[in-house]
Design an enzyme around this catalytic site. Structure first.
Site, PDB file in Angstrom:
ATOM      1  CD1 TRP A  10      24.391  38.868  39.711  1.00 38.20           C
ATOM      2  CD2 TRP A  10      23.184  37.301  38.671  1.00 38.20           C
ATOM      3  NE1 TRP A  10      23.342  39.494  39.090  1.00 38.20           N
ATOM      4  CE2 TRP A  10      22.583  38.553  38.442  1.00 38.20           C
ATOM      5  CE3 TRP A  10      22.591  36.162  38.112  1.00 38.20           C
ATOM      6  CZ2 TRP A  10      21.417  38.703  37.676  1.00 38.20           C
ATOM      7  CZ3 TRP A  10      21.438  36.311  37.349  1.00 38.20           C
ATOM      8  CH2 TRP A  10      20.862  37.566  37.144  1.00 38.20           C
ATOM      9  CG  HIS A  95      36.684  37.029  40.285  1.00 38.96           C
ATOM     10  ND1 HIS A  95      36.815  36.653  41.597  1.00 38.96           N
ATOM     11  CD2 HIS A  95      35.940  38.167  40.284  1.00 38.96           C
ATOM     12  CE1 HIS A  95      36.163  37.528  42.355  1.00 38.96           C
ATOM     13  NE2 HIS A  95      35.626  38.453  41.578  1.00 38.96           N
ATOM     14  N   GLY A 174      34.241  41.820  48.618  1.00 40.38           N
ATOM     15  CA  GLY A 174      33.316  41.218  49.578  1.00 40.38           C
ATOM     16  C   GLY A 174      33.559  41.627  51.022  1.00 40.38           C
ATOM     17  N   GLY A 231      29.935  42.957  42.799  1.00 42.46           N
ATOM     18  CA  GLY A 231      29.622  41.607  43.253  1.00 42.46           C
ATOM     19  C   GLY A 231      28.356  41.620  44.080  1.00 42.46           C
ATOM     20  N   GLY A 232      28.510  41.637  45.401  1.00 40.25           N
ATOM     21  CA  GLY A 232      27.375  41.530  46.329  1.00 40.25           C
ATOM     22  C   GLY A 232      26.198  42.433  45.983  1.00 40.25           C
TER      23      GLY A 232
HETATM   24  P1  PGA Z   1      32.085  42.675  45.773  1.00 38.37           P
HETATM   25  O1  PGA Z   1      32.705  41.698  44.666  1.00 38.37           O
HETATM   26  O2  PGA Z   1      31.422  43.818  45.046  1.00 38.37           O
HETATM   27  O3  PGA Z   1      31.105  41.831  46.527  1.00 38.37           O
HETATM   28  O4  PGA Z   1      33.206  43.152  46.621  1.00 38.37           O
HETATM   29  C1  PGA Z   1      33.334  42.201  43.522  1.00 38.37           C
HETATM   30  C2  PGA Z   1      33.840  41.066  42.667  1.00 38.37           C
HETATM   31  O5  PGA Z   1      34.251  40.047  43.205  1.00 38.37           O
HETATM   32  O6  PGA Z   1      33.842  41.149  41.430  1.00 38.37           O
END
Ligand code: PGA
Length: 248
Positions: A10, A95, A174, A231-232
Site C-alpha cells: 500500500w 524496495h 507505478g 502496488g497501485g
Molecule cells: P506498482 O508498484 O504495482 O504500482 O507498479 C509495485 C511496487 O512498488 O511494489
C-alpha cells in the site's frame, strides 16, 4: 508445490477509514476459497487495524520496511521484534523507492534482510534495474550485486534460502509499463540459475511493477514466476481481487 504469492504494497497511502473500507470491500467481493498466499503491507501505523480486519481470513500482514538495528536510541526506527509483536510475518526490504528516494545501499538492505530473519520475519528482498541500467545491458549484473550483498554475509546462501525475492524493474513501478511476461521470466530464470550456482535453495521469486488484472494471468503462467507484488492496484478492491483470482 508451494502456493503462489500475491502481495499488496500500500506504500504511504490511505487513512484508517479508507483502509477499513478497502478491506471490507475485498471481503465482500472475494467470496470463494482461494489457495494463494496473500500478504498485505500497510503503512506501519495501520498494521494493527489491518490485522484486526483480516482475523477471519488467513491472509498475512507485513511491514514495508524494518530497521537494521535491534533496539535503542534510533529515533523513528521500527525494529523487527516490534513487528513480530504486532503479528507481522513478512517484511519488504530494499524496495526501489527506499533504495532510490531514501538512499538505502545494498549493504544496509542486506543487514535489514538478516535482521528480519533473526526475528523470524520472512524478508522479501526487492531487486531490479533502472531504465538506464536496462538500456546499458546491465540488468543481470545489477541484480547479482544486490543479491551478493546478502550472500557475502555469514551463512549468506542459507539465509537467502529463507527469504523471498521480488524482481521489480524500477522503470515498471507505478508507470503502467509492466515488463513483458517473457522478459520477467528470463530475469527470474537468471536469478534461479544464479542461486543454483551459489548454493541458494528454494527461494520463491515474485514479480512486481505495474501488475494489473490485465497482465497477472500471463505473468503467473511463466515457469519462473512464483507470484506478484502489487502496488497501485492493491489499493483498489476490485482490481486486487481480480489479480488474486488470476494467480489462484
Ligand atoms: P506498482 O508498484 O504495482 O504500482 O507498479 C509495485 C511496487 O512498488 O511494489
Amino acid at each position: 508445490m508451494p502456493k503462489p504469492i500475491v502481495a499488496g504494497n500500500w506504500k504511504m497511502n490511505g487513512s484508517r477509514e479508507s483502509i477499513n473500507e478497502l478491506l471490507q470491500k475485498i471481503h465482500i467481493e472475494l467470496t470463494e476459497e482461494i489457495d494463494t498466499e496473500v500478504i498485505i503491507f500497510p503503512p506501519y501505523v495501520y498494521i494493527q487495524d489491518a490485522k484486526a480486519q483480516l482475523k477471519d481470513i488467513n491472509w498475512y500482514v507485513g511491514a514495508q520496511d524494518v530497521s537494521n538495528f535491534d533496539q535503542g536510541a534510533y529515533t523513528g526506527e521500527i525494529s523487527a521484534s516490534m513487528l513480530r509483536d504486532l503479528g507481522c510475518h513478512y517484511v519488504l526490504v530494499g524496495h526501489s523507492e527506499r533504495r532510490h528516494i531514501l538512499g538505502e545501499s545494498n549493504e544496509l538492505v542486506a543487514q535489514k534482510f538478516i535482521n528480519a530473519l533473526n526475528h523470524k520475519l520472512i524478508p522479501i528482498l526487492c531487486v531490479g534495474e533502472t531504465l538506464e541500467q536496462k538500456e546499458a545491458g546491465s540488468t543481470e549484473s545489477v541484480i547479482a550485486k544486490q543479491l551478493k550483498s546478502v550472500l557475502d554475509l555469514p551463512n549468506g546462501a542459507i539465509e537467502l534460502s529463507k527469504g523471498i525475492i521480488a524482481y521489480e524493474p524500477v522503470w515498471a513501478i507505478g508507470t503502467g509499463l509492466s515488463a513483458k511476461s517473457e522478459d520477467a521470466n528470463r530475469v527470474h530464470y537468471y536469478i534461479k540459475a544464479w542461486f543454483a550456482e551459489n548454493g541458494v535453495e528454494h527461494t520463491p521469486i515474485i514479480y512486481g511493477g505495474s501488475v494489473s488484472p490485465d497482465n497477472a494471468k500471463e505473468l503467473i503462467m511463466q515457469p519462473s514466476v512464483d507470484g506478484v507484488l502489487v502496488g497501485g492496484a492493491s489499493l483498489d478492491a476490485h482490481k486486487f481481487v481480480e489479480i488474486i483470482r488470476c494467480i489462484n
